[in-house]
Design a protein around this motif. Structure first.
Motif, PDB file in Angstrom:
ATOM      1  N   ASP A  16     -41.757 -46.729  22.501  1.00 45.98           N
ATOM      2  CA  ASP A  16     -41.110 -45.961  23.992  1.00 45.98           C
ATOM      3  C   ASP A  16     -39.718 -46.276  24.040  1.00 45.98           C
ATOM      4  N   ARG A  17     -39.334 -47.575  23.715  1.00 50.85           N
ATOM      5  CA  ARG A  17     -37.894 -47.814  23.310  1.00 50.85           C
ATOM      6  C   ARG A  17     -37.212 -47.245  22.490  1.00 50.85           C
ATOM      7  N   LEU A  18     -37.766 -47.045  21.371  1.00 49.97           N
ATOM      8  CA  LEU A  18     -37.143 -46.198  20.160  1.00 49.97           C
ATOM      9  C   LEU A  18     -36.684 -44.670  20.781  1.00 49.97           C
ATOM     10  N   LEU A  19     -37.773 -44.242  21.328  1.00 54.28           N
ATOM     11  CA  LEU A  19     -37.497 -42.919  21.859  1.00 54.28           C
ATOM     12  C   LEU A  19     -36.732 -42.823  22.932  1.00 54.28           C
ATOM     13  N   ALA A  20     -36.282 -43.824  23.810  1.00 55.59           N
ATOM     14  CA  ALA A  20     -35.509 -43.635  25.041  1.00 55.59           C
ATOM     15  C   ALA A  20     -34.167 -44.313  24.319  1.00 55.59           C
ATOM     16  N   ALA A  21     -33.930 -44.873  23.175  1.00 57.08           N
ATOM     17  CA  ALA A  21     -32.611 -45.485  22.918  1.00 57.08           C
ATOM     18  C   ALA A  21     -31.650 -44.407  22.720  1.00 57.08           C
ATOM     19  N   ARG A  22     -30.154 -45.077  22.924  1.00 62.63           N
ATOM     20  CA  ARG A  22     -29.183 -44.197  22.762  1.00 62.63           C
ATOM     21  C   ARG A  22     -28.662 -44.365  21.551  1.00 62.63           C
ATOM     22  N   ASN A  23     -28.752 -45.649  20.953  1.00 61.37           N
ATOM     23  CA  ASN A  23     -27.971 -45.733  19.465  1.00 61.37           C
ATOM     24  C   ASN A  23     -29.065 -47.061  18.714  1.00 61.37           C
ATOM     25  N   PRO A  24     -30.155 -46.570  18.461  1.00 61.49           N
ATOM     26  CA  PRO A  24     -31.123 -47.489  17.719  1.00 61.49           C
ATOM     27  C   PRO A  24     -30.674 -47.870  16.355  1.00 61.49           C
ATOM     28  N   ILE A  25     -30.927 -49.144  15.825  1.00 67.74           N
ATOM     29  CA  ILE A  25     -30.502 -49.597  14.241  1.00 67.74           C
ATOM     30  C   ILE A  25     -31.778 -50.238  13.944  1.00 67.74           C
ATOM     31  N   LEU A  26     -31.877 -50.437  12.456  1.00 71.77           N
ATOM     32  CA  LEU A  26     -32.985 -50.966  11.874  1.00 71.77           C
ATOM     33  C   LEU A  26     -32.235 -51.789  10.846  1.00 71.77           C
ATOM     34  N   ASN A  78     -22.136 -53.269  13.344  1.00 76.12           N
ATOM     35  CA  ASN A  78     -22.721 -52.215  14.174  1.00 76.12           C
ATOM     36  C   ASN A  78     -23.819 -52.599  14.897  1.00 76.12           C
ATOM     37  N   VAL A  79     -23.749 -53.964  15.319  1.00 80.35           N
ATOM     38  CA  VAL A  79     -24.820 -54.394  16.332  1.00 80.35           C
ATOM     39  C   VAL A  79     -24.129 -54.480  17.650  1.00 80.35           C
ATOM     40  N   ALA A  80     -22.761 -54.198  17.787  1.00 84.33           N
ATOM     41  CA  ALA A  80     -22.305 -54.455  19.224  1.00 84.33           C
ATOM     42  C   ALA A  80     -22.723 -53.138  19.849  1.00 84.33           C
ATOM     43  N   ASP A  81     -22.708 -52.085  19.424  1.00 83.02           N
ATOM     44  CA  ASP A  81     -23.237 -50.739  20.298  1.00 83.02           C
ATOM     45  C   ASP A  81     -24.565 -50.243  20.160  1.00 83.02           C
ATOM     46  N   CYS A  82     -25.226 -51.195  19.573  1.00 85.01           N
ATOM     47  CA  CYS A  82     -26.841 -50.849  19.532  1.00 85.01           C
ATOM     48  C   CYS A  82     -27.491 -51.229  20.863  1.00 85.01           C
ATOM     49  N   ASP A  83     -28.340 -50.508  21.446  1.00 86.00           N
ATOM     50  CA  ASP A  83     -29.252 -50.631  22.750  1.00 86.00           C
ATOM     51  C   ASP A  83     -30.547 -51.256  22.246  1.00 86.00           C
ATOM     52  N   VAL A  84     -31.183 -50.580  21.209  1.00 87.85           N
ATOM     53  CA  VAL A  84     -32.508 -50.940  20.549  1.00 87.85           C
ATOM     54  C   VAL A  84     -32.442 -51.330  19.086  1.00 87.85           C
ATOM     55  N   GLY A  85     -32.845 -52.348  18.481  1.00 88.14           N
ATOM     56  CA  GLY A  85     -32.859 -52.630  17.339  1.00 88.14           C
ATOM     57  C   GLY A  85     -34.089 -53.260  16.869  1.00 88.14           C
ATOM     58  N   VAL A  86     -34.687 -52.835  15.348  1.00 85.74           N
ATOM     59  CA  VAL A  86     -35.578 -53.391  14.482  1.00 85.74           C
ATOM     60  C   VAL A  86     -35.322 -54.223  13.618  1.00 85.74           C
ATOM     61  N   LEU A  87     -35.871 -55.476  13.534  1.00 85.33           N
ATOM     62  CA  LEU A  87     -35.475 -56.472  12.332  1.00 85.33           C
ATOM     63  C   LEU A  87     -36.855 -56.330  11.703  1.00 85.33           C
ATOM     64  N   LEU A  88     -36.646 -55.712  10.342  1.00 79.96           N
ATOM     65  CA  LEU A  88     -37.864 -55.373   9.801  1.00 79.96           C
ATOM     66  C   LEU A  88     -37.791 -56.126   8.147  1.00 79.96           C
ATOM     67  N   TRP A 106     -32.012 -54.652  23.151  1.00 79.38           N
ATOM     68  CA  TRP A 106     -33.358 -55.153  22.953  1.00 79.38           C
ATOM     69  C   TRP A 106     -34.070 -55.189  21.463  1.00 79.38           C
ATOM     70  N   TRP A 107     -34.151 -56.250  21.067  1.00 81.25           N
ATOM     71  CA  TRP A 107     -34.576 -56.658  19.556  1.00 81.25           C
ATOM     72  C   TRP A 107     -36.346 -56.571  19.375  1.00 81.25           C
ATOM     73  N   SER A 108     -36.662 -55.866  18.567  1.00 84.91           N
ATOM     74  CA  SER A 108     -38.235 -56.040  18.014  1.00 84.91           C
ATOM     75  C   SER A 108     -38.025 -56.749  16.349  1.00 84.91           C
ATOM     76  N   HIS A 109     -38.721 -57.656  16.151  1.00 84.98           N
ATOM     77  CA  HIS A 109     -38.795 -58.241  14.879  1.00 84.98           C
ATOM     78  C   HIS A 109     -40.263 -58.000  14.319  1.00 84.98           C
ATOM     79  N   ILE A 110     -40.438 -57.361  13.084  1.00 89.76           N
ATOM     80  CA  ILE A 110     -41.523 -57.304  12.243  1.00 89.76           C
ATOM     81  C   ILE A 110     -41.360 -57.946  11.030  1.00 89.76           C
TER      82      ILE A 110
END
Length: 182
Positions: A16-26, A78-88, A106-110
């Motif tokens: 849900d968060r990735l689909l709603a994100a404005r500028n996601p990064i991984l 590039n982290v300053a403009d990120c709204d949703v991030g995934v650390l993989l 908002w960060w998810s860590h996998i």
């Protein structure tokens, strides 16, 4: 140690968060040790319009030819403009002293080790920790995204992916120009 799948509710929240994100990064480092993972990273990037950065790459995590690959050691910028991030599968996603982190991201860590128990200090913000095999979790995430994606999501993701592809083409053209200089 064998790890099972992530909790479905956690996968749904991340989807849900990735689909709603404005500028996601991984940000990824060593997920590519599993030869199945690079294609899954590419699929997630393409499906969600997400830029992929490598931090201290220890394996091939995504094709260097991918429009969604944005380089190694550049997540810091590039982290300053990120709204949703995934650390993989990453230990040090960026150098904190050099990054301008967005406290609202908002960060998810996998990772197999989301607590970094062997680290004397691990100071990267995470809102969600999914411990397990990244390939298995990425498969779950892609399946969840596929069931949740609407036409409205696709329109936003297609526009973002188009912008990412244009950035990638500009980056490649700059590299070609630099390579042509004596």
């Amino acid at each position: 140690v064998k790890y099972g799948p992530a909790a479905p509710a956690a996968i749904d929240e991340l989807a849900d968060r990735l689909l709603a994100a404005r500028n996601p990064i991984l940000v990824v480092s060593y997920a590519g040790r599993n030869p199945e993972t690079p294609a899954l990273v590419e699929a997630l990037a393409r499906t969600t319009g997400t830029r992929v950065f490598e931090s201290h790459p220890l394996a091939l995590n995504i094709s260097r030819e991918s429009d969604f690959y944005f380089g190694a050691h550049v997540a810091t910028e590039n982290v300053a403009d990120c709204d949703v991030g995934v650390l993989l599968d990453v230990d040090v996603p960026w150098i904190p002293k050099l990054a301008h982190e967005n406290p609202a991201t908002w960060w998810s860590h996998i990772d197999l080790d989301v607590t970094k128990a062997e680290f004397p200090m691990w100071g990267f913000a995470t809102n969600q920790r999914l411990q397990g095999d990244s390939a298995m979790i990425l498969k779950q995430l892609l399946a969840a995204i596929e069931t949740k994606t609407t036409a409205a999501h696709n329109a936003v993701i297609d526009a973002r992916a188009g912008a990412i592809r244009r950035e990638a083409a500009e980056r490649r053209a700059k590299l070609v120009a630099l390579g042509a200089q004596p």
